[in-house]
Design a protein around this motif. Structure first.
Motif, PDB file in Angstrom:
ATOM      1  N   UNK A 115       3.884  87.192  81.202  1.00 61.32           N
ATOM      2  CA  UNK A 115       4.486  87.041  79.866  1.00 61.32           C
ATOM      3  C   UNK A 115       5.975  86.726  79.930  1.00 61.32           C
ATOM      4  N   UNK A 116       6.665  87.228  80.922  1.00 60.80           N
ATOM      5  CA  UNK A 116       8.110  86.971  81.025  1.00 60.80           C
ATOM      6  C   UNK A 116       8.434  85.533  81.439  1.00 60.80           C
ATOM      7  N   UNK A 117       7.418  84.754  81.780  1.00 62.27           N
ATOM      8  CA  UNK A 117       7.626  83.334  82.055  1.00 62.27           C
ATOM      9  C   UNK A 117       7.656  82.512  80.764  1.00 62.27           C
ATOM     10  N   UNK A 118       7.357  83.155  79.653  1.00 64.28           N
ATOM     11  CA  UNK A 118       7.372  82.449  78.379  1.00 64.28           C
ATOM     12  C   UNK A 118       8.764  81.930  78.061  1.00 64.28           C
ATOM     13  N   UNK A 119       8.859  80.637  77.794  1.00 59.53           N
ATOM     14  CA  UNK A 119      10.146  79.995  77.528  1.00 59.53           C
ATOM     15  C   UNK A 119       9.920  78.523  77.213  1.00 59.53           C
ATOM     16  N   UNK A 120      10.978  77.878  76.781  1.00 60.56           N
ATOM     17  CA  UNK A 120      10.979  76.422  76.748  1.00 60.56           C
ATOM     18  C   UNK A 120      11.468  75.941  78.109  1.00 60.56           C
ATOM     19  N   UNK A 121      10.698  75.066  78.717  1.00 58.28           N
ATOM     20  CA  UNK A 121      11.018  74.551  80.052  1.00 58.28           C
ATOM     21  C   UNK A 121      11.615  73.150  79.903  1.00 58.28           C
ATOM     22  N   UNK A 122      12.777  72.975  80.509  1.00 56.89           N
ATOM     23  CA  UNK A 122      13.505  71.706  80.425  1.00 56.89           C
ATOM     24  C   UNK A 122      13.553  71.024  81.782  1.00 56.89           C
ATOM     25  N   UNK A 123      13.298  69.749  81.767  1.00 55.83           N
ATOM     26  CA  UNK A 123      13.428  68.930  82.957  1.00 55.83           C
ATOM     27  C   UNK A 123      14.866  68.429  83.088  1.00 55.83           C
ATOM     28  N   UNK A 124      15.347  68.362  84.316  1.00 55.67           N
ATOM     29  CA  UNK A 124      16.706  67.909  84.582  1.00 55.67           C
ATOM     30  C   UNK A 124      16.705  66.867  85.696  1.00 55.67           C
ATOM     31  N   UNK A 125      17.492  65.835  85.524  1.00 50.78           N
ATOM     32  CA  UNK A 125      17.720  64.838  86.575  1.00 50.78           C
ATOM     33  C   UNK A 125      19.216  64.728  86.794  1.00 50.78           C
ATOM     34  N   UNK A 126      19.650  64.953  88.024  1.00 50.62           N
ATOM     35  CA  UNK A 126      21.069  64.974  88.331  1.00 50.62           C
ATOM     36  C   UNK A 126      21.393  63.955  89.420  1.00 50.62           C
ATOM     37  N   UNK A 127      22.626  63.448  89.408  1.00 48.94           N
ATOM     38  CA  UNK A 127      22.998  62.436  90.387  1.00 48.94           C
ATOM     39  C   UNK A 127      22.253  61.138  90.166  1.00 48.94           C
ATOM     40  N   UNK A 128      22.075  60.775  88.892  1.00 47.32           N
ATOM     41  CA  UNK A 128      21.319  59.575  88.559  1.00 47.32           C
ATOM     42  C   UNK A 128      22.241  58.359  88.627  1.00 47.32           C
ATOM     43  N   UNK A 129      21.833  57.378  89.405  1.00 44.91           N
ATOM     44  CA  UNK A 129      22.564  56.115  89.472  1.00 44.91           C
ATOM     45  C   UNK A 129      21.803  55.088  88.637  1.00 44.91           C
ATOM     46  N   UNK A 130      22.526  54.505  87.693  1.00 39.58           N
ATOM     47  CA  UNK A 130      21.919  53.553  86.763  1.00 39.58           C
ATOM     48  C   UNK A 130      22.353  52.140  87.141  1.00 39.58           C
ATOM     49  N   UNK A 131      21.419  51.255  87.234  1.00 41.97           N
ATOM     50  CA  UNK A 131      21.715  49.871  87.607  1.00 41.97           C
ATOM     51  C   UNK A 131      22.700  49.245  86.641  1.00 41.97           C
ATOM     52  N   UNK A 132      23.714  48.588  87.186  1.00 40.76           N
ATOM     53  CA  UNK A 132      24.660  47.864  86.365  1.00 40.76           C
ATOM     54  C   UNK A 132      25.804  48.689  85.816  1.00 40.76           C
ATOM     55  N   UNK A 133      25.867  49.991  86.185  1.00 42.14           N
ATOM     56  CA  UNK A 133      26.936  50.835  85.651  1.00 42.14           C
ATOM     57  C   UNK A 133      27.960  51.210  86.716  1.00 42.14           C
ATOM     58  N   UNK A 134      28.025  50.470  87.806  1.00 39.11           N
ATOM     59  CA  UNK A 134      29.103  50.631  88.771  1.00 39.11           C
ATOM     60  C   UNK A 134      28.991  51.803  89.704  1.00 39.11           C
ATOM     61  N   UNK A 135      27.851  52.432  89.817  1.00 37.59           N
ATOM     62  CA  UNK A 135      27.666  53.457  90.832  1.00 37.59           C
ATOM     63  C   UNK A 135      27.974  54.872  90.410  1.00 37.59           C
ATOM     64  N   UNK A 136      28.371  55.085  89.166  1.00 36.84           N
ATOM     65  CA  UNK A 136      28.608  56.443  88.709  1.00 36.84           C
ATOM     66  C   UNK A 136      27.325  57.240  88.678  1.00 36.84           C
ATOM     67  N   UNK A 137      27.468  58.549  88.789  1.00 35.83           N
ATOM     68  CA  UNK A 137      26.297  59.424  88.779  1.00 35.83           C
ATOM     69  C   UNK A 137      26.273  60.219  87.484  1.00 35.83           C
ATOM     70  N   UNK A 138      25.083  60.335  86.924  1.00 34.06           N
ATOM     71  CA  UNK A 138      24.928  60.950  85.615  1.00 34.06           C
ATOM     72  C   UNK A 138      23.856  62.042  85.650  1.00 34.06           C
TER      73      UNK A 138
END
Length: 123
Positions: free
Chosen positions: A87-110
């Motif tokens: 029961x203590x596992x009850x929660x809203x579970x959120x997915x996270x993506x870190x260090x995302x490199x997006x094509x065409x945005x110069x190599x920044x990580x999001x």
């Protein structure tokens, strides 16, 4: 634009199992780490588990031995297999993506978050 779409939440009895999935979409070159966090009502959001692109994992002590995180880099998808749920596992579970490199945005990580999926463990 990057989106994280979660699925697999629901209602389960104590001792049961659920599998969460989170698929990332958009013009993504790479993702360093993906993970799951959870937030119960009235509480802060806490780390559940993370996994790097080379499959190094990290778990909260409360879920070690019960939850397993995995990842399909080709599909840009992360999974969370949850067993022996309490029961203590009850929660809203959120997915996270870190260090995302997006094509065409110069190599920044999001960093990006999913919209959350409800997991309720109750008899």
């Amino acid at each position: 634009q990057v989106q994280l779409v979660e699925s697999g939440g629901g209602l389960v009895q104590p001792g049961g199992s659920l599998r969460l999935s989170c698929a990332a979409s958009g013009n993504i070159e790479s993702i360093s780490a993906m993970g799951w966090y959870r937030q119960a009502p009235g509480k802060q959001r806490y780390l559940v588990a993370t996994i790097t692109s080379t499959a190094t994992t990290n778990y909260a002590d409360s879920v070690k031995g019960r939850f397993t995180i995995s990842r399909d880099n080709a599909k840009k998808t992360v999974y969370l297999q949850m067993s022996s749920l309490r029961p203590e596992d009850t929660a809203v579970y959120y997915c996270n993506a870190d260090g995302v490199i997006i094509s065409g945005l110069g190599g920044g990580r999001y960093e990006f978050w999913g919209q959350g999926t409800q997991v309720t463990v109750s008899s």
